[in-house]
Enzyme design. Structure first.
Site, PDB file in Angstrom:
ATOM      1  N   ARG A 218       0.841  -1.204   0.000  1.00 23.52           N
ATOM      2  CA  ARG A 218       0.000   0.000   0.000  1.00 23.52           C
ATOM      3  C   ARG A 218       0.872   1.247   0.000  1.00 23.52           C
ATOM      4  O   ARG A 218       0.573   2.228  -0.695  1.00 23.52           O
ATOM      5  CB  ARG A 218      -0.939  -0.003   1.214  1.00 23.52           C
ATOM      6  CG  ARG A 218      -2.048  -1.032   1.118  1.00 23.52           C
ATOM      7  CD  ARG A 218      -2.862  -1.093   2.403  1.00 23.52           C
ATOM      8  NE  ARG A 218      -3.582   0.138   2.683  1.00 23.52           N
ATOM      9  CZ  ARG A 218      -4.225   0.374   3.827  1.00 23.52           C
ATOM     10  NH1 ARG A 218      -4.228  -0.543   4.793  1.00 23.52           N
ATOM     11  NH2 ARG A 218      -4.863   1.513   4.005  1.00 23.52           N
ATOM     12  N   CYS A 278      -1.147   6.050   9.001  1.00 25.71           N
ATOM     13  CA  CYS A 278      -1.546   4.742   8.457  1.00 25.71           C
ATOM     14  C   CYS A 278      -2.698   4.976   7.487  1.00 25.71           C
ATOM     15  O   CYS A 278      -2.713   5.973   6.777  1.00 25.71           O
ATOM     16  CB  CYS A 278      -1.919   3.768   9.577  1.00 25.71           C
ATOM     17  SG  CYS A 278      -3.286   4.322  10.619  1.00 25.71           S
TER      18      CYS A 278
END
Length: 331
Positions: A218, A278
């Site tokens: 990611r 995050c």
């Protein structure tokens, strides 16, 4: 490592109301507490012990937050809903609430500023670390994370309540008992992240470093985001340390020495302040808790908007950032 505190942060005595003796939580290092220690506290019947199930799941995971809690839980626990106890005025997921909103929720849940709080997650450390950090932001120091969460509790064959859930009787304490003060210095905004990102890219007196704890795929933009409408990639100048590296297969924090080595190998400068980020401000708190656990001695803050916010914005050129903030922080 000279940048760590010399004394154990968890060397405190806790005289719990309702218990017959003063206990010491020395076997664990703050902010974690081991399952056996928590079981002892429960058996002592302290009236100011609050157990919070803080389970968090990712979108499209096929799981629900309360699917486990509804039919089995640690005895005397209450569910802390990260999505409900949040700023409801924004579309961003589970952003921290205002001080007033948080205090109202604490009064509703009967969680006072004198309670000893233990947070756990049905799947490990995700939600428990986020709620630990939430209480830290709101000034509460006597709050802990159950190491290994509910999975380790089950593995150790400790008591489980499988009866229909019933709320604990409310203590109806004075209003001031439910008053918490928000420390906004522990939270970074999108605009502040833009500044720190620019500084990191150009090595301009950057006292802060941004650490993204999402999976490498990611971070590198090789895997789609679980939330629709977000571009892939990462904050320019940020470093990557996958949060899974900080925990064992049993969802316990690794040893202090292991975590120190992992941080060093990820290129994180432990002499600089750290901003964690995050996908939506949850798993980044695992890093924050790990830093507290190893007694990191510099500042730690959370980018609460995380990639859910940053990835929804257009990419800004350096010139646009300078123009936008040329009157503050950079020079």
């Amino acid at each position: 490592f000279f940048f760590f505190k010399q004394k154990t942060a968890y060397e405190i005595s806790a005289c719990l109301v309702g218990s017959e003796m003063c206990i010491r939580d020395r076997p664990s290092i703050y902010p974690i507490i081991k399952p056996a220690e928590l079981n002892t506290l429960i058996n002592q019947g302290a009236s100011n012990l609050r157990l919070l199930c803080c389970t968090f799941v990712l979108p499209n995971s096929g799981l629900t937050k309360t699917s486990v809690f509804e039919y089995q839980r640690i005895p005397k626990s209450t569910f802390f809903d990260v999505d409900q106890i949040a700023d409801q005025s924004t579309d961003l997921p589970h952003m921290l609430p205002s001080e007033q909103e948080f205090n109202q929720h604490m009064q509703r849940l009967d969680i006072s500023n004198q309670d000893k709080i233990v947070c756990y997650d049905d799947y490990g450390l995700w939600g428990s670390s986020r709620v630990w950090w939430t209480f830290k932001v709101f000034g509460h120091k006597n709050v802990h994370i159950l190491n290994g969460g509910f999975p380790l509790w089950q593995k150790m064959n400790l008591p489980i309540d499988k009866s229909p859930y019933q709320e604990r009787s409310h203590r109806n304490l004075p209003k001031e008992a439910y008053t918490f003060r928000k420390n906004s210095d522990l939270i970074k905004t999108f605009e502040q992240i833009q500044v720190e990102s620019y500084k990191s890219k150009h090595n301009k007196n950057n006292e802060w470093q941004i650490v993204d704890v999402r999976a490498p795929e990611r971070y590198k933009g090789l895997q789609p985001e679980p939330r629709p409408g977000l571009r892939s990639g990462h904050i320019p100048g940020s470093k990557n340390l996958f949060f899974n590296e900080l925990q064992t297969a049993d969802k316990e924090f690794k040893s202090v020495e292991e975590i120190q080595a992992i941080l060093k190998n990820a290129g994180i400068d432990l002499n600089k302040n750290i901003i964690s980020s995050c996908g939506s401000g949850v798993t980044s708190c695992i890093l924050n808790a790990a830093l507290e656990y190893i007694q990191f001695n510099n500042k730690v803050a959370l980018y609460d908007g995380a990639w859910a916010e940053y990835g929804s914005k257009p990419e800004y050129k350096d010139e646009e950032i300078i123009k936008k903030i040329n009157h503050c922080l950079l020079y």
